[in-house]
Design an enzyme around this catalytic site. Structure first.
Site, mmCIF file in Angstrom:
data_model
loop_
_atom_site.group_PDB
_atom_site.id
_atom_site.type_symbol
_atom_site.label_atom_id
_atom_site.label_comp_id
_atom_site.label_asym_id
_atom_site.label_seq_id
_atom_site.Cartn_x
_atom_site.Cartn_y
_atom_site.Cartn_z
ATOM 1 N N GLU A 133 58.299 -85.419 66.590
ATOM 2 C CA GLU A 133 59.478 -84.894 65.893
ATOM 3 C C GLU A 133 60.375 -83.993 64.968
ATOM 4 O O GLU A 133 61.229 -85.029 64.417
ATOM 5 C CB GLU A 133 60.496 -85.544 66.107
ATOM 6 C CG GLU A 133 60.611 -87.219 67.148
ATOM 7 C CD GLU A 133 60.683 -88.676 66.804
ATOM 8 O OE1 GLU A 133 61.498 -88.681 66.062
ATOM 9 O OE2 GLU A 133 61.133 -88.783 67.731
ATOM 10 N N GLY A 185 62.091 -81.069 63.135
ATOM 11 C CA GLY A 185 64.040 -80.427 63.591
ATOM 12 C C GLY A 185 63.695 -78.903 62.324
ATOM 13 O O GLY A 185 62.888 -77.760 62.963
ATOM 14 N N ARG A 201 74.847 -78.552 52.314
ATOM 15 C CA ARG A 201 73.578 -78.462 51.704
ATOM 16 C C ARG A 201 73.772 -79.255 50.465
ATOM 17 O O ARG A 201 73.274 -79.685 49.594
ATOM 18 C CB ARG A 201 72.030 -78.241 52.481
ATOM 19 C CG ARG A 201 72.429 -78.586 54.284
ATOM 20 C CD ARG A 201 71.178 -78.427 54.645
ATOM 21 N NE ARG A 201 69.860 -79.247 54.183
ATOM 22 C CZ ARG A 201 69.107 -78.404 53.444
ATOM 23 N NH1 ARG A 201 68.956 -77.573 52.935
ATOM 24 N NH2 ARG A 201 68.157 -79.897 52.886
ATOM 25 N N CYS A 224 88.913 -75.434 49.204
ATOM 26 C CA CYS A 224 89.534 -75.708 48.546
ATOM 27 C C CYS A 224 88.404 -77.347 47.013
ATOM 28 O O CYS A 224 89.151 -78.146 47.652
ATOM 29 C CB CYS A 224 90.958 -76.580 48.392
ATOM 30 S SG CYS A 224 91.689 -75.012 49.174
ATOM 31 N N TYR A 229 70.303 -77.896 59.667
ATOM 32 C CA TYR A 229 71.002 -78.430 59.296
ATOM 33 C C TYR A 229 72.079 -77.580 58.375
ATOM 34 O O TYR A 229 72.359 -78.328 57.096
ATOM 35 C CB TYR A 229 71.011 -79.935 58.704
ATOM 36 C CG TYR A 229 69.278 -80.736 58.965
ATOM 37 C CD1 TYR A 229 69.866 -81.405 59.504
ATOM 38 C CD2 TYR A 229 68.125 -80.040 58.762
ATOM 39 C CE1 TYR A 229 68.466 -82.196 60.408
ATOM 40 C CE2 TYR A 229 67.207 -81.213 59.159
ATOM 41 C CZ TYR A 229 67.357 -82.234 60.425
ATOM 42 O OH TYR A 229 66.481 -82.645 60.490
#
Ligand code: LLP
Length: 443
Positions: free
Chosen positions: A290, A292, A330, A361, A391
């Protein structure tokens, strides 16, 4: 400067991706802008599929859509022959909207709601990856109401910890995901599943972490999973026909990152599963992965416009862009590092050290710290941040109500908008203003 995929520099010293000058993209779609190199995404999909074809008879590659999903991405994944890993009703709805073949969908999640399970059953999702005994019971009941048996893999934790950032390790014993093999818990869950009329257990799943460079953890996980499958067969007579070893392969974000590549991962897994199966006298299961991040990360570039450049003598220079933590959380969340370049001045000497910040901010809204950029960088220039395909868009937030940027796929000199820019109206579109909360004219 490291250029990924089809990225290149043209005669004007500007960055091109998929044969398109990013200055043209900025003019047409505005900034901030997520640019996806379609050719590189397809190459990455094919790298998985082709290595499997070389090394293993029965396999499935399920793209982990949490890394980046929109209907166009679901379409591409279907075209390349991959399956899809989803974790929510929202991801299922996106797959449905794209017309994705739902029997090729794996539904994950540690706390699926009854409504989501119903939606998945209704949609004809191919596999449920069940995370707990409680979920097994719920699935059994809901599938039963429809007079069906739902195909399921049981997610177990093999106790392997991948060497990666603490927050994104999920294979260790102390995890909210999966059922531990240790202590007989996973075996008990398998026994429970086998006794359920409306659940058809097909095998087992594990996922040991993310942004993994070293393949040792995968080998170890494969060995433990086969030992577990052998134990289940011994105790229950059930032979697993499917084994999913999750995603997690790392990518290159910055100089010095040297991840293994998909072909190496697949060769390693195929070998480990073959020898594990032989050692335990098990038939070769269908092997599922799987990925990603390793499909989309390096294919993404975020394009910003440079705004304020603030030099604090003797301290540092802050270069502000028109995006930030809302389109890329991230760095703030994982101390993730990226590389960047002034996309319209690639031929300039990189002599200026700046810290790239966003417009949110929050002092923690820092994208890159102390990086070298073109000495002649000026407001209005374009700043490209590389390897932002995984992501970033999928973890975008609406903090400060800055609209989520659009996404374009570029390939062979053309650009297609696949997600339009959010508007202010979109953002306030879910707001409800009850009469008693309406602003009143001053009396
Ligand atoms: N399968 C399962 C069950 C997963 O939990 C994940 C990721 C994947 C596959 C895909 O892993 P990948 O190949 O993308 O590493 N937000 C974090 C990453 C969280 C990963 C969560 N699970 C980040 O930005 O680094």
């Amino acid at each position: 400067m490291h250029l990924y995929g089809t990225a290149s520099r043209n005669a004007q010293g500007r960055l091109t991706i998929g044969g398109v000058d990013v200055a043209d993209l900025a003019r047409e779609f505005g900034t901030p802008l997520y640019i996806m190199d379609e050719e590189l995404i397809r190459r990455n999909c094919r790298a998985y599929m082709e290595s499997f074809r070389q090394h293993y008879p029965d396999f499935d590659v399920a793209y982990a859509s949490k890394a980046f999903l929109c209907t166009a991405m679901a379409g591409l994944v279907a075209q390349e022959g991959l399956s899809l890993d989803v974790v929510s009703g929202g991801e299922i709805a996106t797959a449905l909207q794209a017309g994705f073949p739902m029997e090729r969908v794996y539904f994950h999640g540690n706390n699926k709601t009854a409504d989501e399970i119903r939606l998945a059953l209704e949609a004809g999702v191919g596999r449920f990856v069940v995370d707990s005994t409680q979920e097994l019971q719920l699935l059994n009941r809901l599938a039963g109401e429809r007079g069906e048996a739902a195909r399921a893999l049981l997610r177990v934790t093999p106790g392997v910890e991948a060497h990666t950032h603490e927050y994104i390790s999920t294979g260790q014993l102390d995890s909210k995901f999966g059922i531990p093999i240790t202590g007989g818990l996973a075996l008990a869950a398998a026994q429970a599943a086998l006794g359920m009329p409306n659940v058809e257990l097909t095998g087992f799943h594990c996922h040991i972490g993310s942004q993994i460079f070293d393949l040792t953890g995968y080998r170890l996980a494969a060995e433990r999973m086969l030992a577990f499958a052998a134990e289940v067969r011994e105790e229950t007579g059930f032979t697993a026909s499917e084994l999913s070893l999750g995603g997690g392969l790392g990518v290159r974000y910055v100089e010095g990152d040297a991840p293994a590549r998909p072909a190496e991962l697949i060769a390693c897994l195929a070998d480990a599963v073959r020898s594990g199966a032989a050692a335990h006298g098990l038939p070769l299961p269908r092997l599922i992965v799987e990925p990603g991040r390793s499909i989309v990360a390096e294919a993404g570039t975020t394009l910003y416009t440079v705004g304020t450049i603030k030099e604090i003598p003797g301290v540092r220079t802050y270069l502000s862009v028109d995006g930030g933590m809302g389109d890329n959380i991230r760095p703030a969340l994982y101390q993730a590092r990226y590389e960047c370049a002034v996309a319209n001045k690639l031929d300039s000497e990189r002599g200026r050290i700046v810290t790239v910040v966003g417009r949110y901010c929050e002092s923690g809204d820092v994208l890159l710290t102390d990086v070298a950029v073109a000495s002649d960088v000026a407001p209005g220039d374009l700043l490209a941040v590389f390897a932002t395909g995984a992501y970033n868009y999928s973890m975008a937030s609406r903090y400060n109500r800055f609209p989520t940027p659009p996404v374009v796929f570029v390939r062979d000199g053309r650009a297609d908008l696949v997600v339009r820019r959010e508007t202010f109206a979109d953002m306030a579109g879910c707001d409800v203003l009850p009469p008693r909360l309406q602003p009143r004219r001053a009396e």
